[in-house]
Design a protein around this motif. Sequence first.
Motif, mmCIF file in Angstrom:
data_model
loop_
_atom_site.group_PDB
_atom_site.id
_atom_site.type_symbol
_atom_site.label_atom_id
_atom_site.label_comp_id
_atom_site.label_asym_id
_atom_site.label_seq_id
_atom_site.Cartn_x
_atom_site.Cartn_y
_atom_site.Cartn_z
ATOM 1 N N HIS A 76 0.810 -1.216 0.000
ATOM 2 C CA HIS A 76 0.000 0.000 0.000
ATOM 3 C C HIS A 76 0.848 1.274 0.000
ATOM 4 C CE1 HIS A 76 -3.530 -2.411 0.357
ATOM 5 N NE2 HIS A 76 -3.281 -2.820 1.583
ATOM 6 N N ALA A 77 1.913 1.259 -0.790
ATOM 7 C CA ALA A 77 2.739 2.463 -0.902
ATOM 8 C C ALA A 77 1.960 3.546 -1.641
ATOM 9 C CB ALA A 77 4.035 2.142 -1.642
ATOM 10 N N SER A 78 2.228 4.791 -1.293
ATOM 11 C CA SER A 78 1.545 5.922 -1.935
ATOM 12 C C SER A 78 2.051 6.117 -3.360
ATOM 13 C CB SER A 78 1.778 7.205 -1.127
ATOM 14 O OG SER A 78 1.297 7.064 0.189
ATOM 15 N N TRP A 79 1.322 6.933 -4.093
ATOM 16 C CA TRP A 79 1.708 7.238 -5.466
ATOM 17 C C TRP A 79 3.039 7.973 -5.476
ATOM 18 C CZ3 TRP A 79 -3.118 8.949 -8.720
ATOM 19 C CH2 TRP A 79 -4.154 8.020 -8.525
ATOM 20 N N SER A 80 3.862 7.630 -6.447
ATOM 21 C CA SER A 80 5.175 8.266 -6.569
ATOM 22 C C SER A 80 5.621 8.170 -8.020
ATOM 23 C CB SER A 80 6.190 7.579 -5.650
ATOM 24 O OG SER A 80 6.396 6.233 -6.062
ATOM 25 N N LEU A 81 6.765 8.798 -8.323
ATOM 26 C CA LEU A 81 7.302 8.709 -9.669
ATOM 27 C C LEU A 81 7.714 7.275 -10.001
ATOM 28 C CD1 LEU A 81 9.488 11.954 -9.852
ATOM 29 C CD2 LEU A 81 7.243 11.537 -10.894
ATOM 30 N N THR A 82 8.203 6.548 -9.003
ATOM 31 C CA THR A 82 8.604 5.157 -9.220
ATOM 32 C C THR A 82 7.402 4.259 -9.404
ATOM 33 O OG1 THR A 82 10.536 5.560 -7.824
ATOM 34 C CG2 THR A 82 9.991 3.264 -8.313
ATOM 35 N N HIS A 83 6.361 4.500 -8.588
ATOM 36 C CA HIS A 83 5.125 3.715 -8.655
ATOM 37 C C HIS A 83 3.953 4.693 -8.820
ATOM 38 C CE1 HIS A 83 7.481 0.272 -7.332
ATOM 39 N NE2 HIS A 83 7.924 0.999 -6.326
ATOM 40 N N PRO A 84 3.616 5.059 -10.071
ATOM 41 C CA PRO A 84 2.614 6.112 -10.309
ATOM 42 C C PRO A 84 1.273 5.872 -9.639
ATOM 43 C CG PRO A 84 3.781 5.569 -12.335
ATOM 44 C CD PRO A 84 4.204 4.565 -11.320
ATOM 45 N N PHE A 85 0.839 4.629 -9.488
ATOM 46 C CA PHE A 85 -0.417 4.320 -8.820
ATOM 47 C C PHE A 85 -0.213 3.583 -7.504
ATOM 48 C CE2 PHE A 85 -2.618 4.303 -13.214
ATOM 49 C CZ PHE A 85 -2.752 5.684 -13.150
ATOM 50 N N GLY A 86 1.005 3.619 -6.985
ATOM 51 C CA GLY A 86 1.291 2.971 -5.718
ATOM 52 C C GLY A 86 1.449 1.469 -5.861
ATOM 53 N N THR A 87 1.357 0.768 -4.717
ATOM 54 C CA THR A 87 1.475 -0.692 -4.704
ATOM 55 C C THR A 87 0.247 -1.296 -4.037
ATOM 56 O OG1 THR A 87 2.676 -0.676 -2.584
ATOM 57 C CG2 THR A 87 3.988 -0.576 -4.597
ATOM 58 N N ASP A 88 0.054 -2.599 -4.272
ATOM 59 C CA ASP A 88 -1.146 -3.258 -3.752
ATOM 60 C C ASP A 88 -0.885 -3.898 -2.394
ATOM 61 O OD1 ASP A 88 0.335 -5.496 -4.305
ATOM 62 O OD2 ASP A 88 -1.016 -6.292 -5.838
ATOM 63 N N GLU A 89 -1.765 -4.815 -1.991
ATOM 64 C CA GLU A 89 -1.693 -5.414 -0.658
ATOM 65 C C GLU A 89 -0.489 -6.325 -0.472
ATOM 66 O OE1 GLU A 89 -3.977 -8.212 -3.275
ATOM 67 O OE2 GLU A 89 -3.900 -6.048 -2.937
ATOM 68 N N LEU A 90 0.160 -6.729 -1.575
ATOM 69 C CA LEU A 90 1.352 -7.570 -1.485
ATOM 70 C C LEU A 90 2.626 -6.810 -1.843
ATOM 71 C CD1 LEU A 90 0.055 -10.896 -3.105
ATOM 72 C CD2 LEU A 90 0.223 -10.309 -0.675
ATOM 73 N N GLY A 91 2.490 -5.541 -2.194
ATOM 74 C CA GLY A 91 3.645 -4.746 -2.566
ATOM 75 C C GLY A 91 3.970 -4.781 -4.044
ATOM 76 N N ARG A 92 3.021 -5.189 -4.874
ATOM 77 C CA ARG A 92 3.226 -5.214 -6.328
ATOM 78 C C ARG A 92 2.790 -3.882 -6.935
ATOM 79 N NH1 ARG A 92 -0.167 -10.714 -6.961
ATOM 80 N NH2 ARG A 92 -1.562 -9.290 -5.837
ATOM 81 N N ASP A 93 3.461 -3.492 -8.003
ATOM 82 C CA ASP A 93 3.161 -2.220 -8.648
ATOM 83 C C ASP A 93 1.768 -2.259 -9.290
ATOM 84 O OD1 ASP A 93 4.494 0.439 -9.750
ATOM 85 O OD2 ASP A 93 3.395 -0.482 -11.408
ATOM 86 N N VAL A 94 0.903 -1.311 -8.925
ATOM 87 C CA VAL A 94 -0.487 -1.313 -9.389
ATOM 88 C C VAL A 94 -0.567 -0.995 -10.880
ATOM 89 C CG1 VAL A 94 -2.726 -0.171 -9.164
ATOM 90 C CG2 VAL A 94 -1.408 -0.732 -7.115
ATOM 91 N N LEU A 95 0.225 -0.048 -11.358
ATOM 92 C CA LEU A 95 0.181 0.295 -12.776
ATOM 93 C C LEU A 95 0.596 -0.897 -13.636
ATOM 94 C CD1 LEU A 95 -0.214 2.223 -15.102
ATOM 95 C CD2 LEU A 95 2.093 3.132 -14.694
ATOM 96 N N ALA A 96 1.633 -1.618 -13.213
ATOM 97 C CA ALA A 96 2.064 -2.796 -13.971
ATOM 98 C C ALA A 96 0.943 -3.822 -14.044
ATOM 99 C CB ALA A 96 3.306 -3.415 -13.324
ATOM 100 N N ARG A 97 0.225 -4.008 -12.940
ATOM 101 C CA ARG A 97 -0.874 -4.976 -12.930
ATOM 102 C C ARG A 97 -2.050 -4.490 -13.779
ATOM 103 N NH1 ARG A 97 -0.562 -9.130 -9.864
ATOM 104 N NH2 ARG A 97 -2.809 -9.370 -9.534
ATOM 105 N N LEU A 98 -2.288 -3.185 -13.781
ATOM 106 C CA LEU A 98 -3.342 -2.645 -14.653
ATOM 107 C C LEU A 98 -3.016 -2.872 -16.122
ATOM 108 C CD1 LEU A 98 -4.403 0.803 -13.132
ATOM 109 C CD2 LEU A 98 -5.890 -1.156 -13.566
ATOM 110 N N LEU A 99 -1.756 -2.657 -16.497
ATOM 111 C CA LEU A 99 -1.356 -2.815 -17.887
ATOM 112 C C LEU A 99 -1.437 -4.273 -18.326
ATOM 113 C CD1 LEU A 99 1.726 -0.410 -17.947
ATOM 114 C CD2 LEU A 99 -0.524 0.014 -18.939
#
Length: 291
Positions: A63-86
Amino acid sequence: MELIDIPINEVKAPAKQNLFVRLYKNKLAFYSLLFIIFIHLIVFLLPLVYPHHPERLTEAGVHASWSLTHPFGTDELGRDVLARLLYGGRVTLLVGLAAMACSIIIGVLVGACAGFFGKVVEAVLMRITEAMMAIPNYFFVLVALTVLGTSPTMVIVVIAITSWMEIARVVYGETLRWKEYEFVEAARASGAKATRILFKYILPQIVPSIIVAATLCIAGSILTESAISYLGLGIQPPTPTWGNMLQNAQQYIWTAPVLGFLPGVAITLVVLAYNFLGDGLRDALDPKNTK
Protein backbone atom coordinates in the motif's frame (compact mmCIF):
# COMPACT_ATOMS: atom_id res chain seq x y z
CA MET A 1 -36.81 31.68 -71.43
CA GLU A 2 -33.91 29.93 -73.10
CA LEU A 3 -33.16 26.36 -72.04
CA ILE A 4 -29.56 25.25 -71.62
CA ASP A 5 -28.72 21.67 -72.54
CA ILE A 6 -26.34 19.96 -70.17
CA PRO A 7 -24.52 16.91 -71.54
CA ILE A 8 -25.46 13.75 -69.63
CA ASN A 9 -21.83 12.80 -69.07
CA GLU A 10 -21.30 16.06 -67.17
CA VAL A 11 -24.03 15.32 -64.63
CA LYS A 12 -22.42 13.72 -61.61
CA ALA A 13 -24.12 11.90 -58.77
CA PRO A 14 -23.40 13.16 -55.27
CA ALA A 15 -20.16 11.65 -54.03
CA LYS A 16 -20.55 9.01 -51.36
CA GLN A 17 -18.68 9.72 -48.16
CA ASN A 18 -16.29 7.08 -46.93
CA LEU A 19 -16.81 5.29 -43.63
CA PHE A 20 -14.27 7.39 -41.73
CA VAL A 21 -15.96 10.66 -42.70
CA ARG A 22 -19.39 9.36 -41.72
CA LEU A 23 -18.05 8.07 -38.42
CA TYR A 24 -16.31 11.39 -37.76
CA LYS A 25 -19.68 13.13 -37.87
CA ASN A 26 -20.74 11.08 -34.84
CA LYS A 27 -18.39 12.67 -32.32
CA LEU A 28 -19.16 10.21 -29.51
CA ALA A 29 -18.40 7.21 -31.72
CA PHE A 30 -15.32 8.86 -33.21
CA TYR A 31 -13.78 9.74 -29.85
CA SER A 32 -14.67 6.26 -28.61
CA LEU A 33 -12.66 4.84 -31.51
CA LEU A 34 -9.69 7.06 -30.62
CA PHE A 35 -9.94 5.99 -26.97
CA ILE A 36 -10.06 2.30 -27.93
CA ILE A 37 -6.97 2.69 -30.13
CA PHE A 38 -5.20 4.58 -27.33
CA ILE A 39 -6.01 2.03 -24.60
CA HIS A 40 -4.92 -0.88 -26.79
CA LEU A 41 -1.63 0.81 -27.60
CA ILE A 42 -1.04 1.54 -23.92
CA VAL A 43 -1.72 -1.97 -22.58
CA PHE A 44 0.17 -3.75 -25.37
CA LEU A 45 3.17 -1.45 -25.84
CA LEU A 46 3.84 0.28 -22.51
CA PRO A 47 4.63 -2.97 -20.62
CA LEU A 48 7.54 -3.45 -23.03
CA VAL A 49 9.34 -0.46 -21.50
CA TYR A 50 7.76 -0.18 -18.04
CA PRO A 51 10.36 -1.37 -15.49
CA HIS A 52 8.06 -3.18 -13.04
CA HIS A 53 6.62 -6.69 -13.37
CA PRO A 54 3.01 -7.32 -12.30
CA GLU A 55 3.89 -10.34 -10.13
CA ARG A 56 7.14 -9.09 -8.61
CA LEU A 57 7.20 -7.59 -5.13
CA THR A 58 8.75 -4.14 -4.85
CA GLU A 59 10.93 -2.52 -2.22
CA ALA A 60 8.26 0.12 -1.59
CA GLY A 61 6.25 -2.34 0.53
CA VAL A 62 2.49 -2.79 0.74
CA HIS A 63 0.00 0.00 0.00
CA ALA A 64 2.74 2.46 -0.90
CA SER A 65 1.55 5.92 -1.93
CA TRP A 66 1.71 7.24 -5.47
CA SER A 67 5.18 8.27 -6.57
CA LEU A 68 7.30 8.71 -9.67
CA THR A 69 8.60 5.16 -9.22
CA HIS A 70 5.13 3.71 -8.66
CA PRO A 71 2.61 6.11 -10.31
CA PHE A 72 -0.42 4.32 -8.82
CA GLY A 73 1.29 2.97 -5.72
CA THR A 74 1.47 -0.69 -4.70
CA ASP A 75 -1.15 -3.26 -3.75
CA GLU A 76 -1.69 -5.41 -0.66
CA LEU A 77 1.35 -7.57 -1.48
CA GLY A 78 3.64 -4.75 -2.57
CA ARG A 79 3.23 -5.21 -6.33
CA ASP A 80 3.16 -2.22 -8.65
CA VAL A 81 -0.49 -1.31 -9.39
CA LEU A 82 0.18 0.29 -12.78
CA ALA A 83 2.06 -2.80 -13.97
CA ARG A 84 -0.87 -4.98 -12.93
CA LEU A 85 -3.34 -2.65 -14.65
CA LEU A 86 -1.36 -2.81 -17.89
CA TYR A 87 -0.87 -6.58 -17.89
CA GLY A 88 -4.41 -7.14 -16.62
CA GLY A 89 -5.77 -4.96 -19.39
CA ARG A 90 -3.78 -6.93 -21.94
CA VAL A 91 -5.28 -10.22 -20.72
CA THR A 92 -8.83 -8.82 -20.49
CA LEU A 93 -8.73 -7.25 -23.95
CA LEU A 94 -7.16 -10.35 -25.51
CA VAL A 95 -9.93 -12.48 -24.02
CA GLY A 96 -12.53 -10.08 -25.40
CA LEU A 97 -10.98 -10.02 -28.88
CA ALA A 98 -10.41 -13.78 -29.05
CA ALA A 99 -13.91 -14.58 -27.77
CA MET A 100 -15.35 -12.17 -30.33
CA ALA A 101 -13.43 -13.85 -33.16
CA CYS A 102 -14.67 -17.30 -32.14
CA SER A 103 -18.24 -16.01 -31.74
CA ILE A 104 -18.14 -14.41 -35.19
CA ILE A 105 -16.93 -17.63 -36.82
CA ILE A 106 -19.64 -19.74 -35.16
CA GLY A 107 -22.41 -17.17 -35.61
CA VAL A 108 -21.65 -16.45 -39.25
CA LEU A 109 -21.48 -20.13 -40.19
CA VAL A 110 -24.69 -21.02 -38.35
CA GLY A 111 -26.67 -17.99 -39.52
CA ALA A 112 -25.48 -18.10 -43.13
CA CYS A 113 -26.07 -21.84 -43.56
CA ALA A 114 -29.51 -21.65 -41.93
CA GLY A 115 -30.60 -18.72 -44.07
CA PHE A 116 -29.15 -19.93 -47.34
CA PHE A 117 -29.92 -23.66 -47.35
CA GLY A 118 -33.26 -23.47 -45.53
CA LYS A 119 -35.53 -26.46 -44.88
CA VAL A 120 -34.01 -29.07 -42.54
CA VAL A 121 -30.72 -27.17 -42.12
CA GLU A 122 -32.59 -24.02 -41.14
CA ALA A 123 -34.91 -25.86 -38.75
CA VAL A 124 -32.07 -27.66 -36.94
CA LEU A 125 -29.64 -24.74 -36.70
CA MET A 126 -32.19 -22.13 -35.65
CA ARG A 127 -33.72 -24.45 -33.02
CA ILE A 128 -30.23 -24.95 -31.58
CA THR A 129 -29.74 -21.18 -31.60
CA GLU A 130 -33.04 -20.59 -29.81
CA ALA A 131 -32.25 -23.30 -27.26
CA MET A 132 -28.89 -21.68 -26.49
CA MET A 133 -30.55 -18.28 -26.12
CA ALA A 134 -32.98 -19.75 -23.60
CA ILE A 135 -30.12 -20.74 -21.26
CA PRO A 136 -29.03 -17.93 -18.89
CA ASN A 137 -25.55 -16.96 -20.07
CA TYR A 138 -23.87 -16.46 -16.71
CA PHE A 139 -25.32 -19.69 -15.33
CA PHE A 140 -23.96 -21.63 -18.30
CA VAL A 141 -20.56 -19.92 -18.08
CA LEU A 142 -20.19 -20.59 -14.35
CA VAL A 143 -21.18 -24.25 -14.65
CA ALA A 144 -18.94 -24.82 -17.68
CA LEU A 145 -15.88 -23.22 -16.07
CA THR A 146 -16.47 -25.13 -12.84
CA VAL A 147 -16.43 -28.40 -14.79
CA LEU A 148 -13.85 -27.65 -17.50
CA GLY A 149 -11.37 -25.46 -15.64
CA THR A 150 -10.40 -21.80 -15.70
CA SER A 151 -7.47 -21.63 -18.10
CA PRO A 152 -7.43 -18.57 -20.41
CA THR A 153 -8.19 -20.80 -23.42
CA MET A 154 -11.18 -22.37 -21.70
CA VAL A 155 -12.48 -18.96 -20.61
CA ILE A 156 -12.34 -17.76 -24.23
CA VAL A 157 -14.10 -20.89 -25.53
CA VAL A 158 -16.87 -20.77 -22.94
CA ILE A 159 -17.54 -17.05 -23.50
CA ALA A 160 -17.63 -17.63 -27.26
CA ILE A 161 -20.12 -20.49 -26.86
CA THR A 162 -22.50 -18.15 -25.05
CA SER A 163 -22.05 -15.15 -27.38
CA TRP A 164 -22.61 -16.37 -30.95
CA MET A 165 -26.43 -16.59 -30.98
CA GLU A 166 -27.21 -12.91 -31.58
CA ILE A 167 -24.65 -12.82 -34.38
CA ALA A 168 -26.24 -15.92 -35.94
CA ARG A 169 -29.67 -14.30 -35.87
CA VAL A 170 -28.37 -11.14 -37.54
CA VAL A 171 -26.56 -13.10 -40.27
CA TYR A 172 -29.57 -15.38 -40.72
CA GLY A 173 -31.89 -12.45 -41.36
CA GLU A 174 -29.44 -10.74 -43.71
CA THR A 175 -28.86 -13.97 -45.65
CA LEU A 176 -32.59 -14.45 -46.15
CA ARG A 177 -32.79 -10.92 -47.53
CA TRP A 178 -29.80 -11.02 -49.87
CA LYS A 179 -30.36 -14.47 -51.33
CA GLU A 180 -33.49 -13.20 -53.10
CA TYR A 181 -31.60 -10.54 -55.07
CA GLU A 182 -31.19 -10.83 -58.81
CA PHE A 183 -27.41 -11.15 -58.79
CA VAL A 184 -27.73 -14.28 -56.64
CA GLU A 185 -30.32 -15.71 -59.03
CA ALA A 186 -28.00 -14.92 -61.90
CA ALA A 187 -25.14 -16.75 -60.17
CA ARG A 188 -27.40 -19.77 -59.68
CA ALA A 189 -28.46 -19.69 -63.32
CA SER A 190 -24.82 -19.60 -64.41
CA GLY A 191 -24.19 -22.86 -62.55
CA ALA A 192 -22.22 -21.52 -59.57
CA LYS A 193 -22.01 -23.87 -56.61
CA ALA A 194 -24.03 -23.10 -53.50
CA THR A 195 -20.95 -22.54 -51.33
CA ARG A 196 -19.48 -20.16 -53.91
CA ILE A 197 -22.70 -18.16 -54.04
CA LEU A 198 -22.85 -18.00 -50.25
CA PHE A 199 -19.24 -16.99 -49.60
CA LYS A 200 -18.57 -14.86 -52.68
CA TYR A 201 -21.86 -13.12 -53.35
CA ILE A 202 -23.90 -13.08 -50.12
CA LEU A 203 -21.50 -12.88 -47.17
CA PRO A 204 -19.63 -9.81 -48.52
CA GLN A 205 -22.95 -7.94 -48.45
CA ILE A 206 -23.37 -8.81 -44.76
CA VAL A 207 -19.94 -7.57 -43.67
CA PRO A 208 -21.24 -4.21 -42.33
CA SER A 209 -23.70 -5.99 -40.02
CA ILE A 210 -20.98 -8.39 -38.91
CA ILE A 211 -18.64 -5.50 -38.07
CA VAL A 212 -21.27 -3.88 -35.85
CA ALA A 213 -22.08 -7.20 -34.17
CA ALA A 214 -18.37 -7.87 -33.58
CA THR A 215 -17.84 -4.49 -31.92
CA LEU A 216 -20.72 -5.03 -29.52
CA CYS A 217 -19.61 -8.62 -28.92
CA ILE A 218 -16.22 -7.44 -27.65
CA ALA A 219 -17.92 -5.26 -25.03
CA GLY A 220 -20.07 -8.18 -23.88
CA SER A 221 -17.08 -10.54 -23.73
CA ILE A 222 -15.05 -8.09 -21.64
CA LEU A 223 -17.95 -7.70 -19.21
CA THR A 224 -18.41 -11.46 -18.96
CA GLU A 225 -14.72 -12.11 -18.34
CA SER A 226 -14.60 -9.38 -15.71
CA ALA A 227 -17.69 -10.73 -13.97
CA ILE A 228 -16.53 -14.34 -13.78
CA SER A 229 -13.03 -13.29 -12.70
CA TYR A 230 -14.57 -11.14 -9.98
CA LEU A 231 -16.50 -14.21 -8.81
CA GLY A 232 -13.29 -16.23 -8.72
CA LEU A 233 -14.14 -18.57 -11.61
CA GLY A 234 -12.26 -16.78 -14.37
CA ILE A 235 -8.53 -16.49 -15.01
CA GLN A 236 -6.82 -17.16 -11.70
CA PRO A 237 -4.18 -15.10 -9.85
CA PRO A 238 -1.29 -14.43 -9.98
CA THR A 239 -2.16 -13.71 -13.66
CA PRO A 240 -3.81 -10.30 -13.41
CA THR A 241 -7.04 -9.32 -15.16
CA TRP A 242 -9.19 -6.31 -14.41
CA GLY A 243 -11.84 -8.66 -13.02
CA ASN A 244 -9.67 -10.51 -10.51
CA MET A 245 -8.03 -7.22 -9.52
CA LEU A 246 -11.50 -6.08 -8.45
CA GLN A 247 -11.96 -9.28 -6.48
CA ASN A 248 -8.65 -8.85 -4.66
CA ALA A 249 -9.41 -5.20 -3.89
CA GLN A 250 -12.86 -5.66 -2.36
CA GLN A 251 -11.52 -6.33 1.15
CA TYR A 252 -9.47 -3.11 0.97
CA ILE A 253 -12.30 -0.91 -0.27
CA TRP A 254 -12.07 1.39 2.76
CA THR A 255 -8.33 1.30 3.41
CA ALA A 256 -7.08 1.41 -0.21
CA PRO A 257 -10.05 2.25 -2.47
CA VAL A 258 -7.82 3.03 -5.46
CA LEU A 259 -7.11 -0.70 -5.87
CA GLY A 260 -10.73 -1.30 -6.86
CA PHE A 261 -11.41 2.09 -8.41
CA LEU A 262 -8.80 1.88 -11.18
CA PRO A 263 -9.75 -1.50 -12.73
CA GLY A 264 -13.44 -0.67 -12.28
CA VAL A 265 -13.08 2.59 -14.19
CA ALA A 266 -10.99 0.84 -16.87
CA ILE A 267 -13.68 -1.81 -17.45
CA THR A 268 -16.45 0.80 -17.53
CA LEU A 269 -14.70 3.12 -19.98
CA VAL A 270 -13.64 0.37 -22.39
CA VAL A 271 -17.08 -1.28 -22.45
CA LEU A 272 -18.82 2.08 -22.95
CA ALA A 273 -16.37 3.00 -25.73
CA TYR A 274 -17.05 -0.25 -27.60
CA ASN A 275 -20.81 0.20 -27.21
CA PHE A 276 -20.68 3.80 -28.46
CA LEU A 277 -18.46 2.74 -31.36
CA GLY A 278 -20.86 -0.07 -32.25
CA ASP A 279 -23.81 2.32 -32.30
CA GLY A 280 -21.84 4.77 -34.42
CA LEU A 281 -20.79 2.07 -36.88
CA ARG A 282 -24.40 0.94 -37.19
CA ASP A 283 -25.38 4.42 -38.30
CA ALA A 284 -22.29 4.97 -40.49
CA LEU A 285 -22.74 1.66 -42.31
CA ASP A 286 -26.45 2.20 -42.90
CA PRO A 287 -26.96 2.52 -46.69
CA LYS A 288 -29.40 5.41 -46.06
CA ASN A 289 -26.54 7.45 -44.59
CA THR A 290 -23.91 6.84 -47.25
CA LYS A 291 -24.48 10.10 -49.10
